[in-house]
Design an enzyme around this catalytic site. Structure first.
Site, mmCIF file in Angstrom:
data_model
loop_
_atom_site.group_PDB
_atom_site.id
_atom_site.type_symbol
_atom_site.label_atom_id
_atom_site.label_comp_id
_atom_site.label_asym_id
_atom_site.label_seq_id
_atom_site.Cartn_x
_atom_site.Cartn_y
_atom_site.Cartn_z
ATOM 1 N N ASN A 52 6.006 43.473 -37.457
ATOM 2 C CA ASN A 52 5.419 44.007 -36.220
ATOM 3 C C ASN A 52 3.913 43.724 -36.140
ATOM 4 O O ASN A 52 3.398 43.331 -35.089
ATOM 5 C CB ASN A 52 5.617 45.527 -36.132
ATOM 6 C CG ASN A 52 7.067 45.909 -35.852
ATOM 7 O OD1 ASN A 52 7.862 45.090 -35.393
ATOM 8 N ND2 ASN A 52 7.402 47.155 -36.136
ATOM 9 N N GLN A 172 4.348 55.546 -43.910
ATOM 10 C CA GLN A 172 5.478 56.396 -44.298
ATOM 11 C C GLN A 172 5.789 56.368 -45.787
ATOM 12 O O GLN A 172 6.447 57.266 -46.283
ATOM 13 C CB GLN A 172 6.728 56.062 -43.485
ATOM 14 C CG GLN A 172 7.310 54.704 -43.709
ATOM 15 C CD GLN A 172 6.927 53.769 -42.569
ATOM 16 O OE1 GLN A 172 5.787 53.747 -42.116
ATOM 17 N NE2 GLN A 172 7.868 53.013 -42.089
ATOM 18 N N GLY A 228 -6.410 59.343 -29.533
ATOM 19 C CA GLY A 228 -7.150 58.135 -29.902
ATOM 20 C C GLY A 228 -7.252 57.923 -31.394
ATOM 21 O O GLY A 228 -6.309 58.198 -32.133
ATOM 22 N N ASP A 257 1.766 50.288 -35.675
ATOM 23 C CA ASP A 257 1.715 48.883 -36.101
ATOM 24 C C ASP A 257 0.884 48.059 -35.117
ATOM 25 O O ASP A 257 0.087 47.204 -35.516
ATOM 26 C CB ASP A 257 3.132 48.277 -36.175
ATOM 27 C CG ASP A 257 4.040 49.051 -37.126
ATOM 28 O OD1 ASP A 257 3.520 49.807 -37.966
ATOM 29 O OD2 ASP A 257 5.270 48.894 -37.017
HETATM 30 N N1 LIG Z 1 0.307 58.837 -25.673
HETATM 31 C C1 LIG Z 1 -0.478 57.784 -25.922
HETATM 32 N N2 LIG Z 1 -1.104 57.147 -24.908
HETATM 33 C C2 LIG Z 1 -1.868 56.057 -25.147
HETATM 34 N N3 LIG Z 1 -2.101 55.541 -26.361
HETATM 35 C C3 LIG Z 1 -1.501 56.143 -27.409
HETATM 36 C C4 LIG Z 1 -0.661 57.276 -27.259
HETATM 37 N N4 LIG Z 1 -0.182 57.632 -28.467
HETATM 38 C C5 LIG Z 1 -0.720 56.756 -29.344
HETATM 39 N N5 LIG Z 1 -1.514 55.862 -28.722
HETATM 40 C C6 LIG Z 1 -2.312 54.788 -29.367
HETATM 41 O O1 LIG Z 1 -1.682 54.358 -30.542
HETATM 42 C C7 LIG Z 1 -2.505 54.628 -31.690
HETATM 43 C C8 LIG Z 1 -1.627 54.992 -32.863
HETATM 44 O O2 LIG Z 1 -0.859 56.135 -32.523
HETATM 45 P P1 LIG Z 1 -0.369 57.219 -33.593
HETATM 46 O O3 LIG Z 1 -1.548 57.891 -34.197
HETATM 47 O O4 LIG Z 1 0.630 58.067 -32.894
HETATM 48 O O5 LIG Z 1 0.317 56.268 -34.688
HETATM 49 P P2 LIG Z 1 1.471 56.607 -35.741
HETATM 50 O O6 LIG Z 1 1.577 58.088 -35.917
HETATM 51 O O7 LIG Z 1 1.202 55.785 -36.923
HETATM 52 O O8 LIG Z 1 2.770 56.093 -34.978
HETATM 53 P P3 LIG Z 1 4.077 55.382 -35.575
HETATM 54 O O9 LIG Z 1 4.066 55.545 -37.054
HETATM 55 O O10 LIG Z 1 5.205 56.074 -34.880
HETATM 56 O O11 LIG Z 1 3.958 53.957 -35.136
HETATM 57 C C9 LIG Z 1 -3.462 55.719 -31.233
HETATM 58 O O12 LIG Z 1 -4.665 55.671 -31.973
HETATM 59 C C10 LIG Z 1 -3.658 55.362 -29.766
HETATM 60 O O13 LIG Z 1 -4.621 54.354 -29.615
#
Ligand SMILES: Nc1ncnc2c1ncn2[C@@H]1O[C@H](COP(=O)(O)OP(=O)(O)OP(=O)(O)O)[C@@H](O)[C@H]1O
Ligand SMILES: [Mg+2]
Length: 324
Positions: A52, A172, A228, A257
């Site tokens: 990814n 994870q 963010g 990713d």
């Molecule tokens: N609801 C949202 N709207 C817009 N951008 C988002 C949103 N949720 C996440 N993002 C973008 O994606 C980035 C990564 O999201 P997040 O912190 O949820 O990652 P994660 O928990 O590692 O997700 P995953 O492991 O499911 O891929 C955030 O920093 C933001 O820039």
């Protein structure tokens, strides 16, 4: 700047069951369980974190070197990645195991029964970075993303011995690694990526405070979903990167990713950490609004528009200079 991305390569087989699993389970017979659900939908998705991230970087015009292990069944997926600009020449192909596979059935209540077959992924520990680095004419940064845990530790050890800067992205796998392994993976990383929850888990499992972690890594990036991301560097004020756009949240799988892919793309263009975070957030919004992790449609002008709208014309001009 050339970047190698080490991490899992997998396919997801996702099925939906128009009923409730609970209706077919007999609680006092669970020891002899034998059930089969007639499903009416099967989706095959390309995934795996290394794949990814590499795909996202390639969409932005880079040619990352993907390092991971797959099975003989990888041919179609390989040509997809190559078609989109990912260097797959150094992927290890197992002679005995299939490519890692996630098989999941979801019922109408969103209850899930899933299995993950690691398969060939466990052979990633046999990959040596040295010959790959030589073959591609040098690597400036190695991204170490979730993979076979032994492979992750081996890659980080090799980066240290060879003096290659690396980014730690335990995600994870943090849940399955002990404190000592996490310390080994993180210590000395030039970049450390986690989401907010994983950031706390990193501190808890390593026993290192946030301060101490900042002393051990160059830059720490913490993503916070719709709030963010924060970029932390020792002795500097934290940089907050707001989300790029309020897009429809269709499928969050792979947003983390995509964020990393955008961030690394910015690094490869030698942009500031803030721009890198903004690139990550913009690419993440594409993934969030599409089902699947490599299914978004991407075009450079559209991306630039969204980016400039969110972060301003000056930031947009800096990125435009690089985006083909
Ligand atoms: N609801 C949202 N709207 C817009 N951008 C988002 C949103 N949720 C996440 N993002 C973008 O994606 C980035 C990564 O999201 P997040 O912190 O949820 O990652 P994660 O928990 O590692 O997700 P995953 O492991 O499911 O891929 C955030 O920093 C933001 O820039
Ligand atoms: Mg994540």
């Amino acid at each position: 700047m050339r970047i190698a991305v080490c991490g899992s390569i997998a396919t997801d087989h996702l099925m939906t069951y128009q009923g409730r699993f609970a209706d077919s389970l007999v609680p006092d017979q669970l020891a002899k369980i034998s059930v089969s659900f007639l499903v009416d939908d099967l989706q095959l998705r390309r995934g795996g974190i290394g794949a990814n991230i590499s795909f996202g970087m390639a969409r932005l015009g880079h040619r990352p070197v993907l390092v991971g292990a797959v099975g003989e069944d990888f041919a179609a997926y390989r040509s997809w990645l190559e078609r989109h600009g990912v260097n797959c020449e150094h992927i290890l192909v197992s002679e005995v195991r299939h490519t890692a596979r996630f098989v999941c059935t979801t019922d109408e209540d969103m209850a899930q029964i899933a299995s993950f077959y690691a398969g060939a992924m466990s052979e990633a520990r046999n990959l040596e970075l040295g010959p790959i680095v030589t073959a591609v004419g040098g690597v400036d940064l190695v991204m170490i993303s979730p993979d076979d845990p032994e492979a992750m530790l081996r890659h980080s050890a090799e980066c240290r011995t060879r003096g290659i800067p690396f980014a730690a992205d335990p995600s994870q796998q943090l849940a399955f690694m002990d404190g000592a392994s996490i310390r080994t993976l993180v210590d000395g990383a030039t970049y450390l990526f986690t989401n907010e929850y994983e950031a706390a888990m990193t501190e808890q499992k390593t026993g290192w405070s946030a301060e101490e972690i900042l002393d051990r890594v160059g830059t720490r990036i913490i993503t916070r979903g719709r709030d963010g991301a924060t970029i932390l560097r020792r002795g500097e004020d934290p940089v907050h990167v707001p989300i790029a756009a309020a897009v429809k949240r269709v499928d969050p799988t792979g947003v983390g990713d995509a964020f990393r892919a955008g961030f690394l793309a910015g690094l490869a263009w030698e942009l500031s950490p803030e721009r890198c975070g903004q690139l990550g957030s913009t690419l993440a919004s594409y993934v969030l609004e599409t089902v699947g992790t490599q299914e978004y449609t991407f075009d450079a002008p559209g991306f630039l528009d969204r980016f400039s709208e969110a972060y301003g014309a000056q930031a947009g001009a800096e990125v435009a200079a690089h985006l083909a």
